[in-house]
Enzyme design. Structure first.
Site, PDB file in Angstrom:
ATOM      1  N   ASP A   1      37.656  41.278  43.974  1.00 19.87           N
ATOM      2  CA  ASP A   1      38.493  40.520  43.113  1.00 19.87           C
ATOM      3  C   ASP A   1      37.740  39.497  42.462  1.00 19.87           C
ATOM      4  O   ASP A   1      37.480  38.388  43.049  1.00 19.87           O
ATOM      5  CB  ASP A   1      39.724  39.949  44.157  1.00 19.87           C
ATOM      6  CG  ASP A   1      40.654  38.658  43.208  1.00 19.87           C
ATOM      7  OD1 ASP A   1      40.458  38.793  42.104  1.00 19.87           O
ATOM      8  OD2 ASP A   1      41.290  38.351  44.021  1.00 19.87           O
TER       9      ASP A   1
ATOM     10  N   ASP B   1      46.808  40.872  39.634  1.00 18.93           N
ATOM     11  CA  ASP B   1      47.445  39.677  40.762  1.00 18.93           C
ATOM     12  C   ASP B   1      48.000  38.466  39.928  1.00 18.93           C
ATOM     13  O   ASP B   1      49.112  38.316  39.400  1.00 18.93           O
ATOM     14  CB  ASP B   1      46.233  39.204  41.548  1.00 18.93           C
ATOM     15  CG  ASP B   1      46.432  37.752  42.360  1.00 18.93           C
ATOM     16  OD1 ASP B   1      47.735  37.448  42.431  1.00 18.93           O
ATOM     17  OD2 ASP B   1      45.603  37.398  42.964  1.00 18.93           O
TER      18      ASP B   1
ATOM     19  N   SER C   1      43.529  29.769  44.011  1.00 16.49           N
ATOM     20  CA  SER C   1      43.406  30.349  42.458  1.00 16.49           C
ATOM     21  C   SER C   1      44.628  30.862  41.901  1.00 16.49           C
ATOM     22  O   SER C   1      44.911  32.202  41.907  1.00 16.49           O
ATOM     23  CB  SER C   1      42.121  31.456  42.452  1.00 16.49           C
ATOM     24  OG  SER C   1      42.597  32.314  43.014  1.00 16.49           O
TER      25      SER C   1
ATOM     26  N   LYS D   1      45.430  43.319  52.000  1.00 22.29           N
ATOM     27  CA  LYS D   1      44.114  42.351  52.126  1.00 22.29           C
ATOM     28  C   LYS D   1      44.691  41.184  52.782  1.00 22.29           C
ATOM     29  O   LYS D   1      45.754  40.604  52.299  1.00 22.29           O
ATOM     30  CB  LYS D   1      43.498  42.016  50.911  1.00 22.29           C
ATOM     31  CG  LYS D   1      44.261  41.220  49.805  1.00 22.29           C
ATOM     32  CD  LYS D   1      43.353  40.773  48.490  1.00 22.29           C
ATOM     33  CE  LYS D   1      43.782  39.820  47.892  1.00 22.29           C
ATOM     34  NZ  LYS D   1      42.939  39.321  46.636  1.00 22.29           N
TER      35      LYS D   1
ATOM     36  N   GLU E   1      38.781  32.246  52.941  1.00 16.56           N
ATOM     37  CA  GLU E   1      39.322  33.179  53.590  1.00 16.56           C
ATOM     38  C   GLU E   1      38.447  34.082  54.646  1.00 16.56           C
ATOM     39  O   GLU E   1      38.671  35.175  54.965  1.00 16.56           O
ATOM     40  CB  GLU E   1      39.673  34.486  52.453  1.00 16.56           C
ATOM     41  CG  GLU E   1      40.552  34.132  51.409  1.00 16.56           C
ATOM     42  CD  GLU E   1      40.897  34.702  50.461  1.00 16.56           C
ATOM     43  OE1 GLU E   1      40.502  36.174  50.357  1.00 16.56           O
ATOM     44  OE2 GLU E   1      42.006  34.431  49.706  1.00 16.56           O
TER      45      GLU E   1
ATOM     46  N   LYS F   1      52.252  39.275  46.563  1.00 18.52           N
ATOM     47  CA  LYS F   1      52.389  38.044  47.315  1.00 18.52           C
ATOM     48  C   LYS F   1      53.681  37.624  47.228  1.00 18.52           C
ATOM     49  O   LYS F   1      54.175  37.030  46.156  1.00 18.52           O
ATOM     50  CB  LYS F   1      51.306  37.070  46.699  1.00 18.52           C
ATOM     51  CG  LYS F   1      49.807  37.350  46.815  1.00 18.52           C
ATOM     52  CD  LYS F   1      48.981  36.699  45.778  1.00 18.52           C
ATOM     53  CE  LYS F   1      47.645  36.918  46.146  1.00 18.52           C
ATOM     54  NZ  LYS F   1      46.714  35.988  44.874  1.00 18.52           N
TER      55      LYS F   1
ATOM     56  N   GLU G   1      40.515  43.961  41.153  1.00 21.17           N
ATOM     57  CA  GLU G   1      41.540  43.135  40.838  1.00 21.17           C
ATOM     58  C   GLU G   1      41.162  41.908  40.094  1.00 21.17           C
ATOM     59  O   GLU G   1      40.099  41.372  39.980  1.00 21.17           O
ATOM     60  CB  GLU G   1      42.039  42.573  42.191  1.00 21.17           C
ATOM     61  CG  GLU G   1      43.104  41.534  42.381  1.00 21.17           C
ATOM     62  CD  GLU G   1      43.360  40.810  43.819  1.00 21.17           C
ATOM     63  OE1 GLU G   1      42.943  41.599  44.723  1.00 21.17           O
ATOM     64  OE2 GLU G   1      43.760  39.542  43.775  1.00 21.17           O
TER      65      GLU G   1
ATOM     66  N   GLU H   1      35.977  37.608  45.498  1.00 21.09           N
ATOM     67  CA  GLU H   1      36.224  38.290  46.668  1.00 21.09           C
ATOM     68  C   GLU H   1      35.407  39.520  46.572  1.00 21.09           C
ATOM     69  O   GLU H   1      35.508  40.541  45.760  1.00 21.09           O
ATOM     70  CB  GLU H   1      37.723  38.621  46.975  1.00 21.09           C
ATOM     71  CG  GLU H   1      38.648  37.345  47.178  1.00 21.09           C
ATOM     72  CD  GLU H   1      39.951  37.524  47.187  1.00 21.09           C
ATOM     73  OE1 GLU H   1      40.497  38.624  47.541  1.00 21.09           O
ATOM     74  OE2 GLU H   1      40.565  36.741  46.782  1.00 21.09           O
TER      75      GLU H   1
ATOM     76  N   HIS I   1      47.695  38.243  51.444  1.00 20.50           N
ATOM     77  CA  HIS I   1      47.785  36.812  51.996  1.00 20.50           C
ATOM     78  C   HIS I   1      47.383  35.839  50.709  1.00 20.50           C
ATOM     79  O   HIS I   1      47.280  36.536  49.813  1.00 20.50           O
ATOM     80  CB  HIS I   1      46.608  36.850  53.136  1.00 20.50           C
ATOM     81  CG  HIS I   1      45.341  36.740  52.514  1.00 20.50           C
ATOM     82  ND1 HIS I   1      44.341  36.212  53.375  1.00 20.50           N
ATOM     83  CD2 HIS I   1      44.633  37.516  51.400  1.00 20.50           C
ATOM     84  CE1 HIS I   1      42.986  36.385  52.675  1.00 20.50           C
ATOM     85  NE2 HIS I   1      43.499  37.366  51.530  1.00 20.50           N
TER      86      HIS I   1
ATOM     87  N   HIS J   1      37.244  29.994  46.221  1.00 22.67           N
ATOM     88  CA  HIS J   1      37.280  29.806  47.533  1.00 22.67           C
ATOM     89  C   HIS J   1      35.820  29.469  48.080  1.00 22.67           C
ATOM     90  O   HIS J   1      35.968  29.355  49.533  1.00 22.67           O
ATOM     91  CB  HIS J   1      37.822  31.276  48.140  1.00 22.67           C
ATOM     92  CG  HIS J   1      38.981  31.668  47.583  1.00 22.67           C
ATOM     93  ND1 HIS J   1      39.622  33.015  47.858  1.00 22.67           N
ATOM     94  CD2 HIS J   1      40.158  30.753  47.027  1.00 22.67           C
ATOM     95  CE1 HIS J   1      40.805  32.980  47.287  1.00 22.67           C
ATOM     96  NE2 HIS J   1      41.044  31.795  46.905  1.00 22.67           N
TER      97      HIS J   1
HETATM   98  P1  PGA Z   1      44.662  32.545  46.169  1.00 22.56           P
HETATM   99  O1  PGA Z   1      43.735  33.675  45.999  1.00 22.56           O
HETATM  100  O2  PGA Z   1      45.300  32.707  47.289  1.00 22.56           O
HETATM  101  O3  PGA Z   1      43.663  31.441  46.254  1.00 22.56           O
HETATM  102  O4  PGA Z   1      45.437  32.586  44.815  1.00 22.56           O
HETATM  103  C1  PGA Z   1      43.773  35.042  46.303  1.00 22.56           C
HETATM  104  C2  PGA Z   1      43.668  35.949  45.310  1.00 22.56           C
HETATM  105  O5  PGA Z   1      43.189  35.702  44.188  1.00 22.56           O
HETATM  106  O6  PGA Z   1      43.793  37.123  45.371  1.00 22.56           O
HETATM  107 ZN    ZN Z   2      43.251  37.855  43.474  1.00 24.60          ZN
END
Ligand code: PGA
Ligand code: ZN
Length: 426
Positions: free
Chosen positions: A248, A317, A46, A393, A210, A342, A290, A169, A370, A160
């Protein structure tokens, strides 16, 4: 950043390895004298629209997701640059990489190439300074190192998972734990209690990318009730001072037009989505949300921040994509009070450290993260410890690529008992 011991890179090699979803990703090895350092790039599903761009081969092999170009790039142009001179600082090396790329978003050499090279180079700098990686990062960032609170993603939906759950999430954060060992134990206990509950109640547990469960449920409240029950069955309180919940929603995934969101059979506008979150926060011990709104819906972000910004962490994010300039804009515009971090969203470790520094200088929290496609590389654990941001996370407390990061925290804590643990202040 403080001065560092210069490094002289002798060789740069790379290869495709498999990530946790069975797709190729690039792994880079740099050598300097008798030292060598290896790092690999994670990959999102995503992904934010404004993220730095991965270099993928296209074509039929690997459904176009091959990284042979990135491997070749590392061993030719990028390798030639890396071995051409001594590097005195990491920002100097990272800037040379982005200059070599020459695009706005690392599209030419690839953010996957850049981040793997940059992380491997960071390891060489730490080695050259004879410091553990997290300690070198602490020296560079000027922070007091702290073991962060893990946010375990135990229920998966959105991009996911194959279920109908719109929110991506559902995480548990053992904020009341005394140390990382206790946090990992209680996170795993809840994960196991949740497994038993889901097995009993649903036809299948399912599993998301995840490592969290992905049972056939669709209503976020049903997921939250399940989580609270599992926390209690594991002998804990679902509470902001014991085991708290973090969400999230990843709202890009259920945005159905400007300012419009659809899930659980309902269409919501900005005001009704804010009211929905407010109800959730009033009912459950939620410590952060998030991407509660889509990445370009700044109006929605502003409304949510006004409504709940004093009560919990609102984490950008896809909104910020680990970009210091976007984080500074968000702080100025009053969009959020926290940023997700990230490294592969922005392509280099220096830019990642700049994003964290910008968040903190604007009074915002930062959480290391991650990606949904991962490798065993535990870099984000050292990053979180060394910058003292107090939050990380890395998915469920299960599956090798997820626990690699949590286990790294455990090892760092064991090696240095003076390291504190917790949600350190910004
Ligand atoms: P992604 O999702 O690693 O698939 O982008 C993680 C997130 O949205 O935090
Ligand atoms: Zn996110």
């Amino acid at each position: 950043m403080t001065d560092t011991n210069p490094i002289r890179i002798d060789s740069a090699t790379a290869r495709p390895i498999l990530d946790s979803r069975g797709w190729p990703t690039i792994e880079v090895t740099l050598t300097a004298g008798t030292a060598d350092a290896t790092a690999s790039a994670p990959a999102g599903a995503s992904t934010g629209e404004h993220e730095a761009v991965e270099l993928r081969d296209g074509g039929e092999l690997w459904s176009g997701r091959g990284v042979d170009h990135a491997v070749r790039m590392t061993q030719t142009e990028v390798g030639d640059l890396l071995t051409s001179r001594d590097w005195v600082t990491l920002p100097e090396l990272d800037t040379a990489l982005t200059t070599l790329d020459g695009t706005e978003n690392l599209a030419r050499i690839g953010a996957n190439t850049a981040v793997a090279v940059s992380i491997a180079a960071t390891r060489l700098f730490a080695h050259s300074a004879q410091l553990p990686l997290h300690a070198w990062i602490a020296q560079q960032s000027g922070a007091r190192p702290v073991i962060p609170v893990p946010h375990f993603n135990v229920l998966n939906g959105g991009a996911h998972a194959a279920n109908d759950l719109a929110f991506q999430e559902f995480m548990i954060a053992p904020v009341g734990a005394a140390d990382i060992a206790a946090a990992v134990e209680s996170g795993a206990a809840v994960y196991h209690a949740l497994a038993a509950l889901i097995r009993h109640r649903y036809a299948s547990t399912g599993l998301g990318d995840e490592g969290g469960f992905a049972p056939p449920l669709s209503d976020p409240r049903e997921a939250l009730d399940l989580l609270v029950e599992a926390i209690q069955q594991a002998g804990h309180r679902a509470a902001l001072d014991d085991i708290a919940i973090a969400l999230d929603p990843a709202a890009n995934g259920f945005s159905t037009g400007p300012g419009r969101y659809t899930f659980s059979g309902r269409e919501l506008d900005r005001e009704t989505l804010v009211a929905y979150y407010r109800d959730l926060v009033a009912t459950y011990p939620i410590r952060s949300i998030e991407d509660g709104f889509a990445e370009d819906d700044h109006e929605g972000w502003g409304l949510l921040f006004q409504a709940l910004g004093d009560d919990l962490e609102l984490v950008g994010d896809d909104l910020y994509v680990t970009d210091a300039a976007r984080i500074a804009d968000g702080a100025r515009a009053g969009l959020s009070n926290a940023a997700l971090i990230k490294p592969n969203q922005i392509g280099t470790v220096s830019r990642t450290l700049a994003a964290i520094a910008t968040a903190r200088s604007n009074g915002m929290q930062a959480m290391a993260s991650h990606r949904s496609g991962e490798t065993l590389d535990p870099f984000i654990a050292d990053l979180a410890v060394g910058t003292g941001i107090g939050r990380i996370k890395s998915g469920a407390p299960a599956r090798g690529e997820r626990v690699a990061k949590y286990n790294r925290l455990t090892r760092l804590a064991a090696a240095d008992p003076t390291l504190g643990f917790g949600l350190a202040p910004a």
